[in-house]
Design a protein around this motif. Structure first.
Motif, mmCIF file in Angstrom:
data_model
loop_
_atom_site.group_PDB
_atom_site.id
_atom_site.type_symbol
_atom_site.label_atom_id
_atom_site.label_comp_id
_atom_site.label_asym_id
_atom_site.label_seq_id
_atom_site.Cartn_x
_atom_site.Cartn_y
_atom_site.Cartn_z
ATOM 1 N N LEU A 158 92.675 14.171 -86.567
ATOM 2 C CA LEU A 158 91.411 13.789 -86.441
ATOM 3 C C LEU A 158 90.718 14.668 -85.413
ATOM 4 N N VAL A 159 91.074 14.764 -84.162
ATOM 5 C CA VAL A 159 90.530 15.876 -82.975
ATOM 6 C C VAL A 159 90.713 16.883 -83.418
ATOM 7 N N LEU A 160 92.030 17.485 -83.756
ATOM 8 C CA LEU A 160 92.341 19.015 -84.056
ATOM 9 C C LEU A 160 91.385 19.400 -85.172
ATOM 10 N N SER A 161 91.279 18.503 -86.223
ATOM 11 C CA SER A 161 90.273 18.816 -87.204
ATOM 12 C C SER A 161 88.889 18.929 -86.915
ATOM 13 N N MET A 162 88.382 18.127 -86.056
ATOM 14 C CA MET A 162 86.935 18.205 -85.570
ATOM 15 C C MET A 162 86.703 19.787 -84.847
ATOM 16 N N ALA A 163 87.726 19.825 -83.922
ATOM 17 C CA ALA A 163 87.500 21.226 -83.093
ATOM 18 C C ALA A 163 87.470 22.423 -84.031
ATOM 19 N N LYS A 164 88.477 22.247 -84.736
ATOM 20 C CA LYS A 164 88.655 23.412 -86.020
ATOM 21 C C LYS A 164 87.472 23.781 -86.578
ATOM 22 N N ALA A 165 86.828 22.574 -87.210
ATOM 23 C CA ALA A 165 85.700 22.636 -88.092
ATOM 24 C C ALA A 165 84.285 23.348 -87.340
ATOM 25 N N LEU A 166 84.213 22.859 -85.979
ATOM 26 C CA LEU A 166 83.194 23.175 -85.117
ATOM 27 C C LEU A 166 83.515 24.473 -84.520
ATOM 28 N N ASN A 167 84.901 25.048 -84.697
ATOM 29 C CA ASN A 167 85.053 26.432 -84.127
ATOM 30 C C ASN A 167 84.966 26.260 -82.508
ATOM 31 N N ILE A 168 85.719 25.202 -81.828
ATOM 32 C CA ILE A 168 85.626 25.059 -80.428
ATOM 33 C C ILE A 168 87.203 25.200 -80.272
ATOM 34 N N PRO A 169 87.486 26.117 -79.465
ATOM 35 C CA PRO A 169 89.163 26.132 -79.128
ATOM 36 C C PRO A 169 89.802 24.714 -78.264
ATOM 37 N N ILE A 170 90.856 24.601 -78.686
ATOM 38 C CA ILE A 170 91.237 23.314 -78.229
ATOM 39 C C ILE A 170 92.833 23.558 -77.474
ATOM 40 N N ALA A 171 92.882 23.099 -76.246
ATOM 41 C CA ALA A 171 94.152 23.226 -75.829
ATOM 42 C C ALA A 171 94.575 21.828 -75.438
ATOM 43 N N CYS A 172 96.076 21.395 -75.810
ATOM 44 C CA CYS A 172 96.412 20.185 -76.174
ATOM 45 C C CYS A 172 97.680 19.999 -75.109
ATOM 46 N N VAL A 173 97.774 18.800 -74.506
ATOM 47 C CA VAL A 173 98.839 18.585 -73.575
ATOM 48 C C VAL A 173 99.474 17.065 -74.084
ATOM 49 N N ILE A 174 100.596 16.827 -73.795
ATOM 50 C CA ILE A 174 101.263 15.761 -74.382
ATOM 51 C C ILE A 174 101.108 14.515 -73.665
ATOM 52 N N GLY A 175 100.429 14.110 -72.466
ATOM 53 C CA GLY A 175 100.236 13.097 -72.029
ATOM 54 C C GLY A 175 101.341 12.206 -71.758
ATOM 55 N N GLY A 176 100.713 10.858 -71.317
ATOM 56 C CA GLY A 176 101.740 9.892 -71.302
ATOM 57 C C GLY A 176 102.431 9.158 -72.523
ATOM 58 N N GLY A 177 103.747 8.489 -72.081
ATOM 59 C CA GLY A 177 104.472 7.866 -73.216
ATOM 60 C C GLY A 177 105.710 7.475 -72.564
ATOM 61 N N TYR A 178 106.088 6.106 -72.850
ATOM 62 C CA TYR A 178 107.135 5.425 -71.875
ATOM 63 C C TYR A 178 107.966 4.765 -72.909
ATOM 64 N N SER A 179 109.492 5.122 -72.747
ATOM 65 C CA SER A 179 110.327 4.535 -73.850
ATOM 66 C C SER A 179 111.675 4.712 -73.310
ATOM 67 N N LYS A 180 112.615 3.784 -73.527
ATOM 68 C CA LYS A 180 113.967 3.807 -72.969
ATOM 69 C C LYS A 180 114.613 4.800 -74.153
ATOM 70 N N GLN A 181 114.165 4.846 -75.250
ATOM 71 C CA GLN A 181 114.852 5.861 -76.308
ATOM 72 C C GLN A 181 114.152 7.289 -76.493
ATOM 73 N N PRO A 182 114.695 8.086 -75.896
ATOM 74 C CA PRO A 182 114.186 9.451 -75.796
ATOM 75 C C PRO A 182 113.851 10.121 -77.274
ATOM 76 N N LEU A 183 114.577 9.766 -78.268
ATOM 77 C CA LEU A 183 114.256 10.232 -79.693
ATOM 78 C C LEU A 183 113.072 9.723 -80.093
ATOM 79 N N GLU A 184 113.017 8.565 -79.967
ATOM 80 C CA GLU A 184 111.627 7.628 -80.496
ATOM 81 C C GLU A 184 110.499 8.383 -79.722
ATOM 82 N N LEU A 185 110.536 8.572 -78.441
ATOM 83 C CA LEU A 185 109.328 9.035 -77.746
ATOM 84 C C LEU A 185 109.003 10.448 -78.124
ATOM 85 N N SER A 186 110.203 11.469 -78.373
ATOM 86 C CA SER A 186 110.112 12.706 -78.873
ATOM 87 C C SER A 186 109.227 12.693 -80.189
ATOM 88 N N LYS A 187 109.644 11.713 -81.148
ATOM 89 C CA LYS A 187 108.799 11.631 -82.505
ATOM 90 C C LYS A 187 107.345 11.568 -82.202
#
Length: 263
Positions: free
Chosen positions: A221-250
């Motif tokens: 949704l966020v990326l689609s809105m930026a693209k539709a309005l022709n606004i460049p978007i830089a994304c960072v992955i932000g927070g996420g906390y889990s003892k299972q690295p693979l699940e967090l990576s997904k």
């Protein structure tokens, strides 16, 4: 989804630039590992060479992502989102505020007059809120869980607080309305998007109830809105906390899957 040539490696951030956006004494104390025990506890990490290297490159990585977004429409950071870092101190596992650094760096360009930081981490971006107050052309917007860290919230330009347990439907409706509103109000030339995944229903520190599909739909949704309005978007992955690295990576992968679908 990605080829070797799609990856870009940042250099360490320029220390003099870092001292322009953060308190010079705080920067010097961190670099020389002379932070007080109280400051280290507030930061949440023991000081180490690895933390120093990662912190300096993560800040620079978000700045590079902003440059790449301006040239190609979108760029995604494999780190970043350190929105609890304040001018004078680090907090909540955040040493330096890469979101503010990316915005300040981008505003030096002649083709950028206003930057929107759209923060979807489950925790309020309190450091971003306070630091952005010094820059009238940086708009801070935080969509977060009200009953969560930090206990003392700061004032962003726009704060949207969701109740504990909010799930996909309410969350996605909130994101849709909020992003459309702030874009219409501020007409940003660049969006820096904190795609935090601690909104997930199984996150150890989250308290919201999004599914993995819900995170994907938010990112799309966020990326689609930026693209539709022709606004460049830089994304960072932000927070996420889990003892299972693979699940967090997904969960973190959802923004990359969404970007790959659109671009």
């Amino acid at each position: 989804m990605a080829d070797k040539d799609d990856f870009h490696t940042p250099s360490s951030v320029d220390i003099e630039f870092l001292k322009q956006i953060h308190c010079p004494d705080y920067v010097a104390q961190f670099l020389t590992k002379k932070l007080s025990p109280q400051a280290i506890r507030r930061l949440g990490f023991p000081l180490s060479d690895g933390l120093l290297t990662r912190s300096l490159h993560s800040v620079s990585g978000t700045m590079l992502a902003c440059d790449l977004a301006m040239s190609q429409g979108i760029a995604l950071q494999l780190s970043g989102g350190y929105h609890h870092a304040h001018y004078h101190f680090g907090s909540g596992y955040c040493v330096f505020n890469d979101l503010i650094a990316g915005a300040v760096h981008s505003l030096a360009r002649s083709d950028i007059e206003k930057v929107l930081i759209f923060d979807c981490d489950v925790h309020q971006g309190d450091g971003t809120a306070t630091m952005a107050q010094a820059y009238p052309d940086i708009i801070s917007c935080s969509v977060h869980c009200q009953e969560n860290f930090p206990a003392r919230k700061q004032r962003s330009d726009h704060d949207i607080e969701l109740e504990r347990g909010s799930g996909d439907a309410l969350y996605l409706e909130t994101i849709t309305q909020t992003l459309a509103l702030v874009i219409r109000l501020h007409q940003p030339d660049l969006i820096i998007y904190d795609a935090g995944v601690d909104v997930h229903q199984q996150d150890d520190l989250g308290h919201l109830a999004l599914s993995t599909q819900g995170i994907f739909e938010r990112d799309l949704l966020v990326l689609s809105m930026a693209k539709a309005l022709n606004i460049p978007i830089a994304c960072v992955i932000g927070g996420g906390y889990s003892k299972q690295p693979l699940e967090l990576s997904k969960r973190h992968a959802q923004v990359f899957i969404a970007a790959n679908k659109l671009w």
